[in-house]
Design a protein around this motif. Sequence first.
Motif, PDB file in Angstrom:
ATOM      1  N   ALA A 100       0.903  -1.241  -0.173  1.00 35.84           N
ATOM      2  CA  ALA A 100       0.225  -0.137   0.019  1.00 35.84           C
ATOM      3  C   ALA A 100       0.582   0.681  -0.111  1.00 35.84           C
ATOM      4  CB  ALA A 100      -0.968  -0.044   1.649  1.00 35.84           C
ATOM      5  N   CYS A 101       0.321   2.000  -0.619  1.00 37.16           N
ATOM      6  CA  CYS A 101       1.503   3.049  -1.189  1.00 37.16           C
ATOM      7  C   CYS A 101       0.425   4.442  -1.988  1.00 37.16           C
ATOM      8  CB  CYS A 101       2.818   3.227  -1.564  1.00 37.16           C
ATOM      9  SG  CYS A 101       2.642   2.268  -3.088  1.00 37.16           S
ATOM     10  N   CYS A 102       0.735   5.415  -2.604  1.00 37.42           N
ATOM     11  CA  CYS A 102       0.205   6.302  -4.067  1.00 37.42           C
ATOM     12  C   CYS A 102      -0.047   5.630  -4.600  1.00 37.42           C
ATOM     13  CB  CYS A 102       1.292   7.467  -3.771  1.00 37.42           C
ATOM     14  SG  CYS A 102       1.528   8.626  -2.631  1.00 37.42           S
ATOM     15  N   TRP A 103       1.583   4.475  -5.082  1.00 40.49           N
ATOM     16  CA  TRP A 103       1.367   3.714  -6.231  1.00 40.49           C
ATOM     17  C   TRP A 103      -0.009   2.783  -6.312  1.00 40.49           C
ATOM     18  CZ3 TRP A 103       2.059   2.622 -11.231  1.00 40.49           C
ATOM     19  CH2 TRP A 103       3.923   3.925 -11.383  1.00 40.49           C
ATOM     20  N   SER A 104      -0.155   2.262  -5.280  1.00 42.12           N
ATOM     21  CA  SER A 104      -1.459   0.967  -5.293  1.00 42.12           C
ATOM     22  C   SER A 104      -2.698   1.574  -5.788  1.00 42.12           C
ATOM     23  CB  SER A 104      -2.039   0.763  -4.441  1.00 42.12           C
ATOM     24  OG  SER A 104      -0.916   1.128  -3.050  1.00 42.12           O
ATOM     25  N   ILE A 105      -2.782   3.600  -5.840  1.00 42.22           N
ATOM     26  CA  ILE A 105      -3.450   4.027  -6.622  1.00 42.22           C
ATOM     27  C   ILE A 105      -3.205   4.287  -8.426  1.00 42.22           C
ATOM     28  CG2 ILE A 105      -5.209   5.948  -6.105  1.00 42.22           C
ATOM     29  CD1 ILE A 105      -5.267   4.317  -3.882  1.00 42.22           C
ATOM     30  N   ILE A 106      -1.493   5.262  -7.846  1.00 44.40           N
ATOM     31  CA  ILE A 106      -1.579   4.791  -9.697  1.00 44.40           C
ATOM     32  C   ILE A 106      -0.988   4.385 -10.411  1.00 44.40           C
ATOM     33  CG2 ILE A 106       0.923   6.570 -10.506  1.00 44.40           C
ATOM     34  CD1 ILE A 106       1.998   7.769  -8.180  1.00 44.40           C
ATOM     35  N   ALA A 107      -1.168   3.157 -10.366  1.00 44.26           N
ATOM     36  CA  ALA A 107      -1.269   1.568 -10.721  1.00 44.26           C
ATOM     37  C   ALA A 107      -2.245   2.021 -11.697  1.00 44.26           C
ATOM     38  CB  ALA A 107      -0.475   0.356 -10.529  1.00 44.26           C
ATOM     39  N   GLY A 108      -2.994   2.014 -11.336  1.00 48.54           N
ATOM     40  CA  GLY A 108      -4.707   2.293 -12.317  1.00 48.54           C
ATOM     41  C   GLY A 108      -5.451   1.583 -11.161  1.00 48.54           C
ATOM     42  N   ALA A 157       8.118  -0.148  -2.840  1.00 51.87           N
ATOM     43  CA  ALA A 157       7.468   0.518  -2.150  1.00 51.87           C
ATOM     44  C   ALA A 157       7.563   2.273  -1.333  1.00 51.87           C
ATOM     45  CB  ALA A 157       7.749   0.110  -0.418  1.00 51.87           C
ATOM     46  N   GLY A 158       6.942   2.630  -0.086  1.00 54.38           N
ATOM     47  CA  GLY A 158       6.799   3.899   0.061  1.00 54.38           C
ATOM     48  C   GLY A 158       7.837   4.534   0.683  1.00 54.38           C
ATOM     49  N   ASP A 159       8.062   5.493   1.469  1.00 46.13           N
ATOM     50  CA  ASP A 159       8.783   5.038   2.603  1.00 46.13           C
ATOM     51  C   ASP A 159       8.020   5.286   3.784  1.00 46.13           C
ATOM     52  OD1 ASP A 159       7.754   8.268   1.697  1.00 46.13           O
ATOM     53  OD2 ASP A 159       7.626   8.772   3.869  1.00 46.13           O
ATOM     54  N   GLN A 190      -5.252  -5.233  -7.448  1.00 47.03           N
ATOM     55  CA  GLN A 190      -5.899  -3.536  -7.165  1.00 47.03           C
ATOM     56  C   GLN A 190      -6.857  -3.683  -6.927  1.00 47.03           C
ATOM     57  OE1 GLN A 190      -6.287  -4.458 -11.979  1.00 47.03           O
ATOM     58  NE2 GLN A 190      -5.600  -2.628 -11.634  1.00 47.03           N
ATOM     59  N   LEU A 191      -6.824  -1.562  -6.757  1.00 44.22           N
ATOM     60  CA  LEU A 191      -7.740  -1.178  -6.365  1.00 44.22           C
ATOM     61  C   LEU A 191      -9.536  -1.427  -7.259  1.00 44.22           C
ATOM     62  CD1 LEU A 191      -8.768   1.615  -5.113  1.00 44.22           C
ATOM     63  CD2 LEU A 191      -8.715   2.680  -6.827  1.00 44.22           C
ATOM     64  N   ALA A 192     -10.303  -1.518  -6.239  1.00 46.31           N
ATOM     65  CA  ALA A 192     -11.660  -2.445  -6.435  1.00 46.31           C
ATOM     66  C   ALA A 192     -12.485  -1.189  -6.394  1.00 46.31           C
ATOM     67  CB  ALA A 192     -11.126  -3.947  -6.044  1.00 46.31           C
ATOM     68  N   HIS A 250      -0.301  -7.009  -5.832  1.00 42.42           N
ATOM     69  CA  HIS A 250      -0.639  -5.283  -5.473  1.00 42.42           C
ATOM     70  C   HIS A 250      -0.207  -6.249  -3.417  1.00 42.42           C
ATOM     71  CE1 HIS A 250      -0.472  -2.142  -7.287  1.00 42.42           C
ATOM     72  NE2 HIS A 250      -1.316  -3.124  -8.720  1.00 42.42           N
ATOM     73  N   SER A 251       0.159  -5.806  -2.602  1.00 45.05           N
ATOM     74  CA  SER A 251      -0.120  -6.628  -0.942  1.00 45.05           C
ATOM     75  C   SER A 251       0.085  -5.549   0.256  1.00 45.05           C
ATOM     76  CB  SER A 251       0.888  -7.179  -0.946  1.00 45.05           C
ATOM     77  OG  SER A 251       2.032  -8.105  -1.843  1.00 45.05           O
TER      78      SER A 251
END
Lengths: 296, 392
Positions: free
Chosen positions: A44-52, A96-98, B206-208, A65-66
């Motif tokens: 989980a991080c911004c990239w969980s969203i950025i990836a779509g 991962a994020g910081d 992923q986002l769901a 995603h984990s």
Amino acid sequence: MQLDNLNREHMCSGHVGCPGCGAALAMRFLLKALGNKTIMIIPACCWSIIAGPYPQSTLKIPVLHSAFETGGAVASGVRAAHDIKGDTETTVVTWAGDGGTFDIGFQALSGAVERNENFIYVCYDNEAYMNTGVQRSSSTPYGAWTTTTPGQHWKRLRKKNIVEALVAHRIPYAATASIAFPEDLMRKAKKAKDMAGSRFIHIFSSCPTGWGMPSEMSVKIARMAVQTTIFPLYEVEDGLRYTINYTPKGYLVNEYFRLQGRFKHLTEEDLESIQEMVDEDWNLLLRKAGVALETS
Amino acid sequence: MRHVLEGSHAVSEAVRLARAQVISAYPITPQTHIVEQLSEYCANGTLNARFLRVESEHSALAALIGAASSGVRTFTATSSQGLALMHELLHWASGARLPIVMAQVNRAMAPGWNIWADQTDSLAQRDTGWVQFYCENGQEVLDTTIQAFRLAEWVNLPVMVNLDAFFLSHTYEPVDVPDQKSVDSFLPPYKPRFQLDLANPCAFNQLAPPNIYMEMRHNIQMAMDEAFTFFEQMEEEFGTILGRRHGAVEAIRCDDAEVILITSGTVTSTSRQVVAKLREKGEKVGLLKIKLFRPFPLNLLRELTKPASKIAVIDRNFSFGASGIFAQEVKAALCNFPGHPPVYGYVAGLGGRDITTEVIEDIYWLTKNSTAPENESSWVGLREVDHAVGQS
Ligand SMILES: Cc1ncc(C[n+]2csc(CCOP(=O)(O)OP(=O)(O)O)c2C)c(N)n1
Ligand SMILES: [Mg+2]
């Protein structure tokens, strides 16, 4: 530098990062160097969203995603499974994020590195929990405003030195990198890829949204962080051999701080004491690099 | 071949026979014997698997989530505090539809520290989307663990095989250990429906957003229903190849019973004795053992308890502010059936206290001699202690 596939993209346009997102740039550069024989674990991080969102993905590689704190452990399992299937070639990367690295995921990361798991762990560092709206992490620098270090409660604690923590594990390879120095970043990613055991890359990734600055400042600010030695570029092999990759020309920290909203409350005295801390850290790094040189 | 095996080793033998490929675990009493044996098997080449010695239970399950997403057969074992630490990832494993198998030794939750039998640890995880079994003896543990892989891989859900601390995990019994060939024919190599694959790069978990999340959850429930149906078919096959059946539930002399005792785990064995003895005296008592807890065998329960005029549920677990957890489930299963028998809940044996034949007999007589249940649950065998907590 030998990078064959600079023109290859393993990331599609249309990701959902903010304008000027340093983490998006960092991913793009990293994948250019690693290529598409890569499996990526994203806690989980911004990239969980950025990836779509489902069913889209901006990355052209398999992505798992984990849970937030599992970057080191999930990668260990992916590696073990591929090894037992006879695939020792595929590069397994945690991204991962910081927060997911310095804080909640630190235990799993430390465990994986102690076991010398054969994988690359990349931390893109935007110096706070950005996904949840700019809360402080142990990577947030001294002096910074965040939503949990507001007003007069701005952070009066130093940023955790994650690379040194990993060096203390005698990790085979640890390096810092910056979105403002893409060639250096890609060289390090390629070098990490060609090594075995645990490898760690710490990428400074500016965040216009969280840092209070215009989106076009992203790369400039990242460059200034290196030039001022706030974020020095260096690499450490086997926890012993230090190489400093960029020698700064004596820029002072003032301008770096003045350009970002998150530091606007700082007084001249605050900046002076911050300059002292930055100098102290830089000298410490020089000593380590020097000591390493003498003994090698 | 029959061997005298510790309950823990019944698990280890099953995992060896199932040819698990990645095992990851963190030590906790009374789970240790299971994983020590497996780590030995991995070290001496008996089992061709990777054994990950991770730094916590949380990482043990996280690692298996990574491994199972890569398409291999996975196993872990834990108990109480370790299971609680895994909680977040229990949801993750089922949500990601990964056929991970776990042996779970039922041990009391701290504080105070107590390593003895108590089912509250796993029952507190009932809503995490795992199939849950509760075993009675070493043979059932071995058989169920082998079956767990087959079931998990069929429905793409994780499966938890529970066994009572010490009463089962550390007790030696004769156990038939099947030969590899029979197990191989029952449990072929794992063929994943999906996995991380360079040739077909996909993003998992992923986002769901709200427009799809609910359907994903409904799919899990459909898989639970399917698990129930498939369980019967699988037991048929297992019976044909290996000659044994245990059942999702087992009804002992329930046909003409006026009082039916409902149990799970090792209390069942003690209850079998009590029922036999009471029957000799002419008491119309039956015993219903619940082995499959998730998916809950609603219809079987409704059918099998029909003849009874009273039901007594014995719970070695408790949900504070409510009642014993099996009792809750039984009540919920029956409540829409007009005229169903009243359900008496009894809490006994928490933290490893013995549930003796006398305790079970007491429960029978209490139930028989009462006209209606007085409370949600009666605590059996409580000692006299100062209850004045919080009063001045
Ligand atoms: C166990 C758990 N706690 C909290 C969260 C909420 N959460 C999701 S992402 C995140 C912050 C991530 O920060 P960082 O790792 O720095 O990545 P960034 O968002 O800054 O890119 C938090 C707190 C979570 N998903 N899981
Ligand atoms: Mg961050």
